[in-house]
Design an enzyme around this catalytic site. Structure first.
Site, PDB file in Angstrom:
ATOM      1  N   ASP A   1       0.866  -1.184   0.000  1.00  0.00           N
ATOM      2  CA  ASP A   1       0.000   0.000   0.000  1.00  0.00           C
ATOM      3  C   ASP A   1       0.897   1.228   0.000  1.00  0.00           C
ATOM      4  O   ASP A   1       2.026   1.191   0.505  1.00  0.00           O
ATOM      5  CB  ASP A   1      -0.917   0.021   1.228  1.00  0.00           C
ATOM      6  CG  ASP A   1      -2.161   0.896   0.987  1.00  0.00           C
ATOM      7  OD1 ASP A   1      -3.254   0.318   0.787  1.00  0.00           O
ATOM      8  OD2 ASP A   1      -2.029   2.134   0.980  1.00  0.00           O
TER       9      ASP A   1
ATOM     10  N   ASN B   1      -5.632  -4.109  -7.201  1.00  0.00           N
ATOM     11  CA  ASN B   1      -6.791  -3.463  -6.564  1.00  0.00           C
ATOM     12  C   ASN B   1      -6.580  -1.993  -6.265  1.00  0.00           C
ATOM     13  O   ASN B   1      -7.542  -1.243  -6.183  1.00  0.00           O
ATOM     14  CB  ASN B   1      -7.100  -4.248  -5.271  1.00  0.00           C
ATOM     15  CG  ASN B   1      -7.993  -3.489  -4.315  1.00  0.00           C
ATOM     16  OD1 ASN B   1      -9.213  -3.457  -4.473  1.00  0.00           O
ATOM     17  ND2 ASN B   1      -7.381  -2.854  -3.303  1.00  0.00           N
TER      18      ASN B   1
ATOM     19  N   TYR C   1     -10.831   8.612 -14.287  1.00  0.00           N
ATOM     20  CA  TYR C   1     -11.295   7.397 -13.606  1.00  0.00           C
ATOM     21  C   TYR C   1     -11.960   6.465 -14.630  1.00  0.00           C
ATOM     22  O   TYR C   1     -11.623   5.282 -14.720  1.00  0.00           O
ATOM     23  CB  TYR C   1     -12.274   7.750 -12.482  1.00  0.00           C
ATOM     24  CG  TYR C   1     -12.584   6.565 -11.587  1.00  0.00           C
ATOM     25  CD1 TYR C   1     -11.700   6.180 -10.584  1.00  0.00           C
ATOM     26  CD2 TYR C   1     -13.744   5.818 -11.756  1.00  0.00           C
ATOM     27  CE1 TYR C   1     -11.964   5.079  -9.771  1.00  0.00           C
ATOM     28  CE2 TYR C   1     -14.020   4.721 -10.956  1.00  0.00           C
ATOM     29  CZ  TYR C   1     -13.131   4.363  -9.959  1.00  0.00           C
ATOM     30  OH  TYR C   1     -13.382   3.269  -9.168  1.00  0.00           O
TER      31      TYR C   1
ATOM     32  N   LYS D   1     -10.394   2.908 -15.914  1.00  0.00           N
ATOM     33  CA  LYS D   1     -11.108   1.664 -15.614  1.00  0.00           C
ATOM     34  C   LYS D   1     -11.521   0.939 -16.895  1.00  0.00           C
ATOM     35  O   LYS D   1     -11.608  -0.288 -16.915  1.00  0.00           O
ATOM     36  CB  LYS D   1     -12.311   1.948 -14.708  1.00  0.00           C
ATOM     37  CG  LYS D   1     -11.926   2.444 -13.303  1.00  0.00           C
ATOM     38  CD  LYS D   1     -11.061   1.427 -12.551  1.00  0.00           C
ATOM     39  CE  LYS D   1     -10.809   1.805 -11.107  1.00  0.00           C
ATOM     40  NZ  LYS D   1      -9.971   0.831 -10.381  1.00  0.00           N
TER      41      LYS D   1
ATOM     42  N   VAL E   1     -19.095   0.892  -3.327  1.00  0.00           N
ATOM     43  CA  VAL E   1     -18.757   0.022  -2.198  1.00  0.00           C
ATOM     44  C   VAL E   1     -18.476   0.897  -0.973  1.00  0.00           C
ATOM     45  O   VAL E   1     -17.912   1.994  -1.093  1.00  0.00           O
ATOM     46  CB  VAL E   1     -17.512  -0.840  -2.522  1.00  0.00           C
ATOM     47  CG1 VAL E   1     -17.219  -1.801  -1.374  1.00  0.00           C
ATOM     48  CG2 VAL E   1     -17.698  -1.609  -3.826  1.00  0.00           C
TER      49      VAL E   1
ATOM     50  N   THR F   1     -16.496   2.059   1.267  1.00  0.00           N
ATOM     51  CA  THR F   1     -15.104   2.292   1.650  1.00  0.00           C
ATOM     52  C   THR F   1     -14.847   3.798   1.609  1.00  0.00           C
ATOM     53  O   THR F   1     -15.686   4.570   1.136  1.00  0.00           O
ATOM     54  CB  THR F   1     -14.125   1.619   0.665  1.00  0.00           C
ATOM     55  OG1 THR F   1     -14.240   2.289  -0.604  1.00  0.00           O
ATOM     56  CG2 THR F   1     -14.408   0.134   0.494  1.00  0.00           C
TER      57      THR F   1
HETATM   58  N1  LIG Z   1     -15.472   2.102  -3.368  1.00  0.00           N
HETATM   59  C1  LIG Z   1     -16.124   2.094  -4.514  1.00  0.00           C
HETATM   60  O1  LIG Z   1     -17.269   2.573  -4.607  1.00  0.00           O
HETATM   61  C2  LIG Z   1     -15.525   1.423  -5.725  1.00  0.00           C
HETATM   62  C3  LIG Z   1     -16.383   1.090  -6.796  1.00  0.00           C
HETATM   63  C4  LIG Z   1     -15.828   0.464  -7.922  1.00  0.00           C
HETATM   64  C5  LIG Z   1     -14.487   0.189  -7.973  1.00  0.00           C
HETATM   65  N2  LIG Z   1     -13.687   0.538  -6.920  1.00  0.00           N
HETATM   66  C6  LIG Z   1     -12.263   0.200  -7.014  1.00  0.00           C
HETATM   67  O2  LIG Z   1     -11.930  -0.677  -5.949  1.00  0.00           O
HETATM   68  C7  LIG Z   1     -10.524  -0.563  -5.664  1.00  0.00           C
HETATM   69  C8  LIG Z   1     -10.319  -0.477  -4.157  1.00  0.00           C
HETATM   70  O3  LIG Z   1     -10.842   0.745  -3.684  1.00  0.00           O
HETATM   71  P1  LIG Z   1     -11.588   0.880  -2.262  1.00  0.00           P
HETATM   72  O4  LIG Z   1     -13.031   1.005  -2.525  1.00  0.00           O
HETATM   73  O5  LIG Z   1     -11.130  -0.217  -1.350  1.00  0.00           O
HETATM   74  O6  LIG Z   1     -11.062   2.314  -1.778  1.00  0.00           O
HETATM   75  P2  LIG Z   1     -10.015   2.737  -0.633  1.00  0.00           P
HETATM   76  O7  LIG Z   1      -9.664   4.148  -0.919  1.00  0.00           O
HETATM   77  O8  LIG Z   1     -10.556   2.398   0.714  1.00  0.00           O
HETATM   78  O9  LIG Z   1      -8.770   1.769  -0.859  1.00  0.00           O
HETATM   79  C9  LIG Z   1      -7.786   1.989  -1.846  1.00  0.00           C
HETATM   80  C10 LIG Z   1      -6.440   1.558  -1.266  1.00  0.00           C
HETATM   81  O10 LIG Z   1      -5.448   1.718  -2.293  1.00  0.00           O
HETATM   82  C11 LIG Z   1      -4.325   2.387  -1.728  1.00  0.00           C
HETATM   83  N3  LIG Z   1      -3.624   3.108  -2.798  1.00  0.00           N
HETATM   84  C12 LIG Z   1      -4.056   4.195  -3.472  1.00  0.00           C
HETATM   85  N4  LIG Z   1      -3.129   4.609  -4.346  1.00  0.00           N
HETATM   86  C13 LIG Z   1      -2.092   3.737  -4.241  1.00  0.00           C
HETATM   87  C14 LIG Z   1      -0.840   3.644  -4.896  1.00  0.00           C
HETATM   88  N5  LIG Z   1      -0.447   4.560  -5.800  1.00  0.00           N
HETATM   89  N6  LIG Z   1      -0.015   2.619  -4.573  1.00  0.00           N
HETATM   90  C15 LIG Z   1      -0.393   1.711  -3.632  1.00  0.00           C
HETATM   91  N7  LIG Z   1      -1.547   1.775  -2.959  1.00  0.00           N
HETATM   92  C16 LIG Z   1      -2.400   2.772  -3.272  1.00  0.00           C
HETATM   93  C17 LIG Z   1      -4.932   3.304  -0.657  1.00  0.00           C
HETATM   94  O11 LIG Z   1      -3.984   3.732   0.320  1.00  0.00           O
HETATM   95  C18 LIG Z   1      -6.025   2.418  -0.081  1.00  0.00           C
HETATM   96  O12 LIG Z   1      -5.542   1.584   0.949  1.00  0.00           O
HETATM   97  C19 LIG Z   1     -10.045   0.650  -6.451  1.00  0.00           C
HETATM   98  O13 LIG Z   1      -9.371   0.219  -7.619  1.00  0.00           O
HETATM   99  C20 LIG Z   1     -11.325   1.367  -6.837  1.00  0.00           C
HETATM  100  O14 LIG Z   1     -11.190   2.147  -7.988  1.00  0.00           O
HETATM  101  C21 LIG Z   1     -14.181   1.137  -5.812  1.00  0.00           C
END
Ligand SMILES: NC(=O)c1ccc[n+]([C@@H]2O[C@H](COP(=O)([O-])OP(=O)(O)OC[C@H]3O[C@@H](n4cnc5c(N)ncnc54)[C@H](O)[C@@H]3O)[C@@H](O)[C@H]2O)c1
Length: 276
Positions: free
Chosen positions: A37, A102, A175, A179, A208, A210
């Site tokens: 991370d 992820n 974004y 994606k 989601v 988060t």
């Molecule tokens: N939460 C949503 O609504 C949602 C919906 C669709 C897709 N997603 C995708 O799901 C994935 C996970 O996101 P999440 O919902 O858990 O959000 P989140 O922000 O809680 O988690 C993302 C994690 O990635 C880490 N991160 C960010 N940039 C980074 C980098 N450059 N190098 C290493 N680590 C990095 C952050 O510190 C964090 O721990 C993402 O790819 C996001 O685009 C999220």
């Protein structure tokens, strides 16, 4: 007996949210975890990244499932740092079977941006989400091929990787573009790696629960979304999925139950994409 006993999974963005949930679920299914991370903020992004303490907490949660985890700080934009972290984990556990690309950011904004801010958001979101996903695969593929046991790569895309929404600013457009780009990466790698029995798929979550979806910058973006907002709602009566709902799909895709599933865009979206 777990379905992933003896296997090793590499997960990016593992300190919180979906990445943490995937680590805990795959550990519960028997896998050991190599996780990275960034644990530092990205200035153009409207909400904070995870912390080192959260990364340590993920390690403790994996261990509570009886799994082992090597967790380290690395930015997916820095290929050499990412590769070094993964190589150290593979040296520790002796193999690699599963990859969850992820890590991601969503730099949406709903305020006037200077052109510099707008361009910076585009660059950062594409760098993290798309270039970072490529780096993750690039670092992992040699280990998967060398293992001669096949493998599974799952890229986390989004409903925004299958449908066109995100507004007019660099963060939202970046974004959606990143994606969608992940789908091209997945489809091409699925063909290239099929002879090695390495499967490659994408998951496409709707919103989601988060930090990414639940923070003041995202709330104001959604409230002011130029085309309204109802279309951002799911047909099924749920506004936010839980991270564990996405982990369940990942656990299937990386398991032998999905041993001939490759090249697939797998929505976990309560009907969102089918609606549009
Ligand atoms: N939460 C949503 O609504 C949602 C919906 C669709 C897709 N997603 C995708 O799901 C994935 C996970 O996101 P999440 O919902 O858990 O959000 P989140 O922000 O809680 O988690 C993302 C994690 O990635 C880490 N991160 C960010 N940039 C980074 C980098 N450059 N190098 C290493 N680590 C990095 C952050 O510190 C964090 O721990 C993402 O790819 C996001 O685009 C999220």
């Amino acid at each position: 007996m777990g379905s992933l006993d003896g296997k090793v999974a590499f997960i990016t963005g593992v300190a919180r949210g979906q990445g943490r949930s995937h680590a805990v679920r795959l550990a519960a299914d028997g896998a050991d975890i190599i996780g990275v991370d960034i644990c530092a903020d990205i200035p153009s992004n409207g909400y904070p990244m995870a912390t080192r303490e959260e990364l340590d907490e993920t390690v403790a949660l994996v261990e509570a499932q009886g799994g082992k985890m090597v967790g380290s700080v690395a930015d997916v934009r820095d290929f050499h740092a990412l590769k070094a972290a993964l190589d150290a984990g593979v040296a520790h556990f002796g193999r690699l079977d599963i990859v969850c690309a992820n890590a991601g950011i969503a730099s949406m904004a709903f305020r006037e941006l200077t052109i510099e801010e707008d361009l910076e958001q585009w660059t950062d979101v594409v760098d993290v989400n798309l270039v970072g996903a490529f780096h993750t695969a690039k670092a992992a593929i040699p280990h998967l091929i060398a293992g001669e046991r096949g493998g599974s790569i799952v890229f986390t895309s989004s409903t925004a990787g299958l449908r066109g929404f995100g507004g007019l600013q660099g963060g939202g457009l970046g974004y959606a573009a990143s994606k969608h780009g992940i789908v091209g990466l997945m489809r091409t790698l699925a063909n290239a790696l099929a002879p090695h029995s390495i499967r490659v798929n994408t998951v496409h979550p709707t919103a989601v629960n988060t930090m990414m979806a639940v923070n003041p910058a995202m709330t104001s973006f959604l409230e002011n979304y130029p085309d309204g907002g109802p279309h951002l709602q799911n047909p099924m009566p749920v506004s936010l999925l839980e991270p564990e709902d996405i982990s369940a799909a990942i656990a299937y895709l990386v398991s032998d139950d999905a041993k001939y599933v490759t090249g697939v865009t797998f929505p976990v979206d309560a009907g969102f994409c089918n609606k549009l």
